[in-house]
Design an enzyme around this catalytic site. Sequence first.
Site, PDB file in Angstrom:
ATOM      1  NE  ARG A   1      11.467  11.429   3.826  1.00 29.34           N
ATOM      2  CZ  ARG A   1      10.699  12.351   4.373  1.00 29.34           C
ATOM      3  NH1 ARG A   1      10.713  13.594   3.926  1.00 29.34           N
ATOM      4  NH2 ARG A   1       9.895  12.039   5.371  1.00 29.34           N
TER       5      ARG A   1
ATOM      6  CD  GLU B   1      15.525   7.057   6.567  1.00 26.00           C
ATOM      7  OE1 GLU B   1      15.829   8.030   5.873  1.00 26.00           O
ATOM      8  OE2 GLU B   1      16.296   6.506   7.366  1.00 26.00           O
TER       9      GLU B   1
ATOM     10  CD  GLN C   1       9.828 -13.805 -13.074  1.00 26.18           C
ATOM     11  OE1 GLN C   1       9.656 -13.770 -11.853  1.00 26.18           O
ATOM     12  NE2 GLN C   1       9.158 -14.614 -13.864  1.00 26.18           N
TER      13      GLN C   1
ATOM     14  CD  GLU D   1       1.917   4.445  -0.226  1.00 27.98           C
ATOM     15  OE1 GLU D   1       2.658   4.347   0.772  1.00 27.98           O
ATOM     16  OE2 GLU D   1       1.913   3.619  -1.149  1.00 27.98           O
TER      17      GLU D   1
ATOM     18  CB  THR E   1       7.804   5.215  14.016  1.00 29.22           C
ATOM     19  OG1 THR E   1       8.356   5.726  12.809  1.00 29.22           O
ATOM     20  CG2 THR E   1       6.528   4.448  13.719  1.00 29.22           C
TER      21      THR E   1
ATOM     22  CG  HIS F   1      19.087 -15.052 -10.842  1.00 24.63           C
ATOM     23  ND1 HIS F   1      19.138 -13.718 -11.153  1.00 24.63           N
ATOM     24  CD2 HIS F   1      20.349 -15.391 -10.502  1.00 24.63           C
ATOM     25  CE1 HIS F   1      20.367 -13.267 -10.994  1.00 24.63           C
ATOM     26  NE2 HIS F   1      21.131 -14.266 -10.605  1.00 24.63           N
TER      27      HIS F   1
HETATM   28  C1  FAD Z   1      12.325  -2.306   9.357  1.00 22.16           C
HETATM   29  C2  FAD Z   1      11.821  -0.969   9.779  1.00 22.16           C
HETATM   30  C3  FAD Z   1      12.701  -0.062  10.365  1.00 22.16           C
HETATM   31  C4  FAD Z   1      12.231   1.165  10.802  1.00 22.16           C
HETATM   32  N1  FAD Z   1      13.097   2.026  11.425  1.00 22.16           N
HETATM   33  C5  FAD Z   1      12.621   3.152  12.006  1.00 22.16           C
HETATM   34  C6  FAD Z   1      13.473   3.963  12.815  1.00 22.16           C
HETATM   35  O1  FAD Z   1      14.656   3.680  12.973  1.00 22.16           O
HETATM   36  N2  FAD Z   1      12.942   5.045  13.426  1.00 22.16           N
HETATM   37  C7  FAD Z   1      11.631   5.391  13.273  1.00 22.16           C
HETATM   38  O2  FAD Z   1      11.225   6.395  13.844  1.00 22.16           O
HETATM   39  N3  FAD Z   1      10.791   4.638  12.495  1.00 22.16           N
HETATM   40  C8  FAD Z   1      11.259   3.527  11.880  1.00 22.16           C
HETATM   41  N4  FAD Z   1      10.427   2.748  11.116  1.00 22.16           N
HETATM   42  C9  FAD Z   1       9.026   3.090  11.026  1.00 22.16           C
HETATM   43  C10 FAD Z   1       8.600   3.586   9.644  1.00 22.16           C
HETATM   44  O3  FAD Z   1       9.103   4.860   9.436  1.00 22.16           O
HETATM   45  C11 FAD Z   1       7.060   3.511   9.590  1.00 22.16           C
HETATM   46  O4  FAD Z   1       6.717   2.144   9.493  1.00 22.16           O
HETATM   47  C12 FAD Z   1       6.487   4.293   8.423  1.00 22.16           C
HETATM   48  O5  FAD Z   1       6.649   5.668   8.627  1.00 22.16           O
HETATM   49  C13 FAD Z   1       5.002   3.999   8.179  1.00 22.16           C
HETATM   50  O6  FAD Z   1       4.269   4.104   9.364  1.00 22.16           O
HETATM   51  P1  FAD Z   1       3.281   2.905   9.762  1.00 22.16           P
HETATM   52  O7  FAD Z   1       4.045   1.645   9.688  1.00 22.16           O
HETATM   53  O8  FAD Z   1       2.653   3.277  11.048  1.00 22.16           O
HETATM   54  O9  FAD Z   1       2.195   2.869   8.603  1.00 22.16           O
HETATM   55  P2  FAD Z   1       0.844   3.737   8.532  1.00 22.16           P
HETATM   56  O10 FAD Z   1       1.133   5.174   8.748  1.00 22.16           O
HETATM   57  O11 FAD Z   1      -0.180   3.095   9.361  1.00 22.16           O
HETATM   58  O12 FAD Z   1       0.449   3.567   6.994  1.00 22.16           O
HETATM   59  C14 FAD Z   1      -0.099   2.348   6.457  1.00 22.16           C
HETATM   60  C15 FAD Z   1      -0.251   2.538   4.959  1.00 22.16           C
HETATM   61  O13 FAD Z   1      -1.196   3.587   4.689  1.00 22.16           O
HETATM   62  C16 FAD Z   1      -0.592   4.579   3.886  1.00 22.16           C
HETATM   63  N5  FAD Z   1      -1.115   5.885   4.271  1.00 22.16           N
HETATM   64  C17 FAD Z   1      -1.190   6.409   5.538  1.00 22.16           C
HETATM   65  N6  FAD Z   1      -1.761   7.621   5.477  1.00 22.16           N
HETATM   66  C18 FAD Z   1      -2.037   7.877   4.188  1.00 22.16           C
HETATM   67  C19 FAD Z   1      -2.640   8.966   3.483  1.00 22.16           C
HETATM   68  N7  FAD Z   1      -3.054  10.064   4.117  1.00 22.16           N
HETATM   69  N8  FAD Z   1      -2.767   8.887   2.142  1.00 22.16           N
HETATM   70  C20 FAD Z   1      -2.338   7.776   1.486  1.00 22.16           C
HETATM   71  N9  FAD Z   1      -1.786   6.711   2.088  1.00 22.16           N
HETATM   72  C21 FAD Z   1      -1.635   6.768   3.412  1.00 22.16           C
HETATM   73  C22 FAD Z   1       0.896   4.467   4.149  1.00 22.16           C
HETATM   74  O14 FAD Z   1       1.653   5.039   3.105  1.00 22.16           O
HETATM   75  C23 FAD Z   1       1.054   2.966   4.277  1.00 22.16           C
HETATM   76  O15 FAD Z   1       1.143   2.405   3.000  1.00 22.16           O
HETATM   77  C24 FAD Z   1      10.880   1.522  10.621  1.00 22.16           C
HETATM   78  C25 FAD Z   1      10.016   0.621   9.988  1.00 22.16           C
HETATM   79  C26 FAD Z   1      10.468  -0.601   9.576  1.00 22.16           C
HETATM   80  C27 FAD Z   1       9.509  -1.561   8.938  1.00 22.16           C
END
Ligand code: FAD
Length: 412
Positions: free
Chosen positions: A274, A395, A368, A399, A158, A370
């Site tokens: 996953r 991961e 809930q 969506e 990411t 609890h």
């Molecule tokens: C605590 C934590 C640990 C993490 N650890 C790692 C890690 O170790 N390594 C790593 O590489 N990443 C990691 N991540 C990143 C994680 O994989 C991403 O946050 C995730 O893939 C979503 O990307 P984004 O946050 O940029 O959301 P976005 O891609 O901006 O999406 C925002 C929302 O829009 C929705 N969305 C986007 N496009 C579409 C579409 N075409 N149709 C419908 N809905 C859509 C998404 O599902 C989401 O609900 C971590 C994240 C967190 C919060």
Amino acid sequence: MAWRGCSTLGAQLRRTPSWPQLLGRRRIVSCIDPSTGLTEEQKEFQKVAFDFAAKEMAPHMAEWDEKEIFPVETMRKAAQLGFGGIYVKPDVGGSGLSRLDTSIIFEALSTGCTSTTAYLSIHNMCAWMIDTFGSEEQRHKFCPSLCSMEKLASYCLTEPGSGSDAASLITSAKRKGDTYVLNGSKAFISGGGDTDVYVVMCRTGGSGPKGISCLVLEKGTPGLSFGKKERKVGWNSQPTRAVIFEDCAIPVVNRLGAEGQGFGIAMKGLNGGRINIASCSLGAAHASVLLAQDHLTVRKQFGEPLASNQYLQFRLAEMATRLVAARLMVRNAAQALQEEREDAIALCAMAKLFATDECFTICNQALQMHGGYGYLKDYAVQQFMRDIRVHQILEGTNEVMRMIVARSLLQE
Ligand SMILES: Cc1cc2nc3c(=O)[nH]c(=O)nc-3n(C[C@H](O)[C@H](O)[C@H](O)COP(=O)(O)OP(=O)(O)OC[C@H]3O[C@@H](n4cnc5c(N)ncnc54)[C@H](O)[C@@H]3O)c2cc1C
């Protein structure tokens, strides 16, 4: 028997000593028994994992969460049991177990601390990627110390500008003789800053997935730095940071696979990832059902235990049903992945979608049940709920899981 470990755990997680120890609700317990259908060997290592969860993790999970402690020594103890490289091949220190075995272990460990187990699952995924796509030299260089957890790994896909659309990443690796010069940054990296080995997806070619390669970096590489530790809703026993590359010189021999294969490697890692993260959700949900069972039996309102109320009985039955259904989905997908079946990618996505959604609902419902106590940090149920919320996001968001399943159906 694995189940005894769970009962002990249920008692430990109910952190209010004034509440009596509750016994004798074996009917509901037995129908959600996670050892049902397993081989004797699987029951054995499941028991080992449950015991480890109950003795080494559950007593500390609140403190790790509260003080944001990354329990490296506890994870190294888990590695001594073979949990540092569960599905890595034995010649480089792995346990050589199957995807289904791995799921069983992560489910059990997660009952002791979901956040810590989730990091373990990411570490295992990275070790597997190096074991599977690395050269013999790379496997022998990195895997033994990862399997023992002497060194810890992070998965770096990411970026600030590319989350769900991961193939649009822009971190670049320009080749100069025998090295790549890496520039860019990664966001949300689990373990980032506290880990030693970084499996980094970066662009060595043109736009899109085919321009992406996979490099392995070690902590201490000049130009490698980290952002501030993120403050999170859950997953507090593991740090999350941005990882920044400024003219990092990475030897070409640290590339996994050929140039352009990086995105495929990243996605193959995530198929198993996953299953693992879904398994962590199963453990959290399982513990939450136990906690809800205990609470309904102990807590009295209107002159009788909450458990006498048919509405709550039905909700508990629904939670148990969701849990068992989710577990079957996850184990089915794990088996498909193990057999390298064509439907495995979609089944892994379905299992992650279904299990992480259903298990979150279970934990939330347990909270809930609890009442106000569920909202207090003295009660473990809130921590399970906070810890698994992010499983619906990372991961691949749920969506994105729907996209994968739909793509598979519409291509048929
Ligand atoms: C605590 C934590 C640990 C993490 N650890 C790692 C890690 O170790 N390594 C790593 O590489 N990443 C990691 N991540 C990143 C994680 O994989 C991403 O946050 C995730 O893939 C979503 O990307 P984004 O946050 O940029 O959301 P976005 O891609 O901006 O999406 C925002 C929302 O829009 C929705 N969305 C986007 N496009 C579409 C579409 N075409 N149709 C419908 N809905 C859509 C998404 O599902 C989401 O609900 C971590 C994240 C967190 C919060």
